[in-house]
Motif scaffolding. Sequence first.
Motif, PDB file in Angstrom:
ATOM      1  N   LYS A  94      47.557  34.636  41.028  1.00 22.48           N
ATOM      2  CA  LYS A  94      46.698  35.946  41.190  1.00 22.48           C
ATOM      3  C   LYS A  94      46.044  36.469  40.638  1.00 22.48           C
ATOM      4  CE  LYS A  94      52.299  37.157  42.275  1.00 22.48           C
ATOM      5  NZ  LYS A  94      52.746  38.086  41.528  1.00 22.48           N
ATOM      6  N   MET A  95      45.941  35.856  39.506  1.00 22.51           N
ATOM      7  CA  MET A  95      45.053  36.471  39.000  1.00 22.51           C
ATOM      8  C   MET A  95      43.197  35.761  39.114  1.00 22.51           C
ATOM      9  SD  MET A  95      45.386  35.525  34.475  1.00 22.51           S
ATOM     10  CE  MET A  95      46.312  33.883  34.140  1.00 22.51           C
ATOM     11  N   ARG A  96      43.444  34.246  39.851  1.00 22.04           N
ATOM     12  CA  ARG A  96      42.633  34.238  40.261  1.00 22.04           C
ATOM     13  C   ARG A  96      42.379  35.145  42.027  1.00 22.04           C
ATOM     14  NH1 ARG A  96      44.461  30.026  43.917  1.00 22.04           N
ATOM     15  NH2 ARG A  96      45.179  31.823  45.405  1.00 22.04           N
ATOM     16  N   ASP A  97      43.012  35.838  42.141  1.00 22.18           N
ATOM     17  CA  ASP A  97      43.122  36.883  43.800  1.00 22.18           C
ATOM     18  C   ASP A  97      42.176  37.859  43.113  1.00 22.18           C
ATOM     19  OD1 ASP A  97      43.494  34.719  45.339  1.00 22.18           O
ATOM     20  OD2 ASP A  97      45.177  35.310  45.871  1.00 22.18           O
ATOM     21  N   ARG A  98      42.467  37.897  41.858  1.00 20.70           N
ATOM     22  CA  ARG A  98      41.404  39.701  41.183  1.00 20.70           C
ATOM     23  C   ARG A  98      41.277  39.460  40.771  1.00 20.70           C
ATOM     24  NH1 ARG A  98      44.473  44.296  40.291  1.00 20.70           N
ATOM     25  NH2 ARG A  98      43.286  45.249  39.941  1.00 20.70           N
ATOM     26  N   ALA A  99      40.067  38.121  40.346  1.00 19.35           N
ATOM     27  CA  ALA A  99      38.772  37.875  39.976  1.00 19.35           C
ATOM     28  C   ALA A  99      37.735  38.330  40.536  1.00 19.35           C
ATOM     29  CB  ALA A  99      38.991  36.039  38.961  1.00 19.35           C
ATOM     30  N   THR A 100      36.553  38.666  40.185  1.00 15.04           N
ATOM     31  CA  THR A 100      35.344  38.946  40.499  1.00 15.04           C
ATOM     32  C   THR A 100      34.368  37.539  40.176  1.00 15.04           C
ATOM     33  OG1 THR A 100      34.952  40.632  38.851  1.00 15.04           O
ATOM     34  CG2 THR A 100      35.946  41.461  41.088  1.00 15.04           C
ATOM     35  N   SER A 101      34.394  37.335  39.083  1.00 13.61           N
ATOM     36  CA  SER A 101      32.808  35.967  39.024  1.00 13.61           C
ATOM     37  C   SER A 101      33.323  35.185  39.799  1.00 13.61           C
ATOM     38  CB  SER A 101      33.163  35.689  37.418  1.00 13.61           C
ATOM     39  OG  SER A 101      32.617  34.912  37.547  1.00 13.61           O
ATOM     40  N   GLU A 102      32.258  34.659  40.331  1.00 12.48           N
ATOM     41  CA  GLU A 102      32.045  33.446  41.029  1.00 12.48           C
ATOM     42  C   GLU A 102      32.734  32.278  40.639  1.00 12.48           C
ATOM     43  OE1 GLU A 102      33.352  32.321  44.774  1.00 12.48           O
ATOM     44  OE2 GLU A 102      33.202  34.346  44.806  1.00 12.48           O
ATOM     45  N   SER A 103      31.734  31.462  39.290  1.00 14.04           N
ATOM     46  CA  SER A 103      32.764  31.058  38.289  1.00 14.04           C
ATOM     47  C   SER A 103      34.170  30.910  38.312  1.00 14.04           C
ATOM     48  CB  SER A 103      32.064  31.037  37.292  1.00 14.04           C
ATOM     49  OG  SER A 103      31.615  31.833  36.412  1.00 14.04           O
ATOM     50  N   LEU A 104      34.660  32.126  37.868  1.00 15.10           N
ATOM     51  CA  LEU A 104      35.990  32.271  37.050  1.00 15.10           C
ATOM     52  C   LEU A 104      36.700  32.028  38.299  1.00 15.10           C
ATOM     53  CD1 LEU A 104      38.234  33.010  34.341  1.00 15.10           C
ATOM     54  CD2 LEU A 104      37.354  35.664  35.808  1.00 15.10           C
ATOM     55  N   LYS A 105      36.371  32.325  39.486  1.00 15.87           N
ATOM     56  CA  LYS A 105      37.656  32.243  40.396  1.00 15.87           C
ATOM     57  C   LYS A 105      37.305  30.279  40.750  1.00 15.87           C
ATOM     58  CE  LYS A 105      36.988  36.423  43.469  1.00 15.87           C
ATOM     59  NZ  LYS A 105      38.245  36.277  44.391  1.00 15.87           N
ATOM     60  N   ASN A 106      37.195  29.704  40.480  1.00 16.28           N
ATOM     61  CA  ASN A 106      36.364  28.869  41.182  1.00 16.28           C
ATOM     62  C   ASN A 106      37.207  27.975  40.087  1.00 16.28           C
ATOM     63  OD1 ASN A 106      34.637  28.766  43.183  1.00 16.28           O
ATOM     64  ND2 ASN A 106      33.014  28.120  42.202  1.00 16.28           N
ATOM     65  N   ALA A 107      37.040  28.012  38.268  1.00 14.38           N
ATOM     66  CA  ALA A 107      38.021  27.261  37.259  1.00 14.38           C
ATOM     67  C   ALA A 107      39.566  27.686  37.743  1.00 14.38           C
ATOM     68  CB  ALA A 107      36.722  28.573  36.014  1.00 14.38           C
ATOM     69  N   LEU A 108      40.360  29.083  38.198  1.00 12.07           N
ATOM     70  CA  LEU A 108      40.794  30.041  38.796  1.00 12.07           C
ATOM     71  C   LEU A 108      41.700  28.622  39.370  1.00 12.07           C
ATOM     72  CD1 LEU A 108      40.923  32.911  37.810  1.00 12.07           C
ATOM     73  CD2 LEU A 108      41.770  31.832  36.077  1.00 12.07           C
TER      74      LEU A 108
ATOM     75  N   LEU B 219      54.648  35.547  28.488  1.00 10.54           N
ATOM     76  CA  LEU B 219      52.828  35.343  28.509  1.00 10.54           C
ATOM     77  C   LEU B 219      53.043  36.254  29.726  1.00 10.54           C
ATOM     78  CD1 LEU B 219      52.830  32.155  27.202  1.00 10.54           C
ATOM     79  CD2 LEU B 219      51.647  34.418  25.930  1.00 10.54           C
ATOM     80  N   VAL B 220      53.078  35.751  31.570  1.00  6.63           N
ATOM     81  CA  VAL B 220      53.384  35.942  32.706  1.00  6.63           C
ATOM     82  C   VAL B 220      53.588  37.643  32.406  1.00  6.63           C
ATOM     83  CG1 VAL B 220      53.997  35.884  35.023  1.00  6.63           C
ATOM     84  CG2 VAL B 220      54.025  33.929  33.686  1.00  6.63           C
ATOM     85  N   LYS B 221      54.686  37.675  32.278  1.00  8.38           N
ATOM     86  CA  LYS B 221      54.374  39.814  32.440  1.00  8.38           C
ATOM     87  C   LYS B 221      53.321  40.434  31.128  1.00  8.38           C
ATOM     88  CE  LYS B 221      59.933  40.240  32.203  1.00  8.38           C
ATOM     89  NZ  LYS B 221      60.480  40.497  31.311  1.00  8.38           N
ATOM     90  N   GLU B 222      53.060  39.631  30.113  1.00  9.13           N
ATOM     91  CA  GLU B 222      51.449  40.345  29.640  1.00  9.13           C
ATOM     92  C   GLU B 222      50.872  40.232  30.364  1.00  9.13           C
ATOM     93  OE1 GLU B 222      50.945  41.767  26.549  1.00  9.13           O
ATOM     94  OE2 GLU B 222      52.999  42.048  26.924  1.00  9.13           O
ATOM     95  N   ALA B 223      50.057  39.291  31.233  1.00  7.19           N
ATOM     96  CA  ALA B 223      49.414  38.671  32.564  1.00  7.19           C
ATOM     97  C   ALA B 223      48.891  39.591  33.607  1.00  7.19           C
ATOM     98  CB  ALA B 223      49.217  37.319  33.093  1.00  7.19           C
ATOM     99  N   HIS B 224      50.589  40.072  34.185  1.00  4.37           N
ATOM    100  CA  HIS B 224      50.125  41.380  34.696  1.00  4.37           C
ATOM    101  C   HIS B 224      50.546  43.092  34.316  1.00  4.37           C
ATOM    102  CE1 HIS B 224      52.117  39.859  38.640  1.00  4.37           C
ATOM    103  NE2 HIS B 224      52.411  38.767  37.537  1.00  4.37           N
ATOM    104  N   ALA B 225      50.463  43.279  32.713  1.00  6.82           N
ATOM    105  CA  ALA B 225      50.583  43.744  32.447  1.00  6.82           C
ATOM    106  C   ALA B 225      48.836  44.044  31.938  1.00  6.82           C
ATOM    107  CB  ALA B 225      51.057  44.964  30.644  1.00  6.82           C
ATOM    108  N   ARG B 226      48.438  43.062  31.555  1.00  6.94           N
ATOM    109  CA  ARG B 226      46.850  43.303  30.601  1.00  6.94           C
ATOM    110  C   ARG B 226      45.499  43.312  31.985  1.00  6.94           C
ATOM    111  NH1 ARG B 226      46.759  44.283  25.381  1.00  6.94           N
ATOM    112  NH2 ARG B 226      49.293  44.296  24.418  1.00  6.94           N
TER     113      ARG B 226
END
Length: 166
Positions: free
Chosen positions: A30-44, A80-87
């Motif tokens: 889900k974080m990968r799908d929300r990321a905008t940086s290509e390097s971040l998407k690739n790392a995720l 931690l997953v709840k925090e990832a969703h919230a933040r």
Amino acid sequence: MSIATLKDLYIDQLQDIYSADQQSLVATRKMRDRATSESLKNALQAGTEGIQRGIEQVGGIIKKHDANPTGEFCKGMEGLVKEAHARAIDAEDIKDEDVRDASIITQYQYMTHYGIAGYGTAASFARRLGLEEDAKILQECLDNTYGGDRTMTEIATGEVNREAMA
């Protein structure tokens, strides 16, 4: 499961890691799908592949010891997953995409550090129990998790945090 021996504790910890990895895999996608940086998407994306390998490897170790991989639910990773969703994932109050990317890295690293603690502990238990093959696999998982954490730090310090300041 009753924990009476180090071996019992070892299996319990492996089951916790298995559950944690399953939960973090969903959040990382889900974080990968929300990321905008290509390097971040690739790392995720690489992170999801690494987490999936970890699930398979830990599941195999647990089964080898005649235990059920799903015998434990990791409440630590649940938090931690709840925090990832919230933040990061569902945080609609973060309007700036670069700031969201910085938050995604933060949340991913929190989850990663939980994994580092789990894999390190399990590898130590395996070595103490004389389970050298298990220890080797768990050390590989630990090294890969450290690598993912270092990659995120490099992306944060080299690109994302600078862009979030702009």
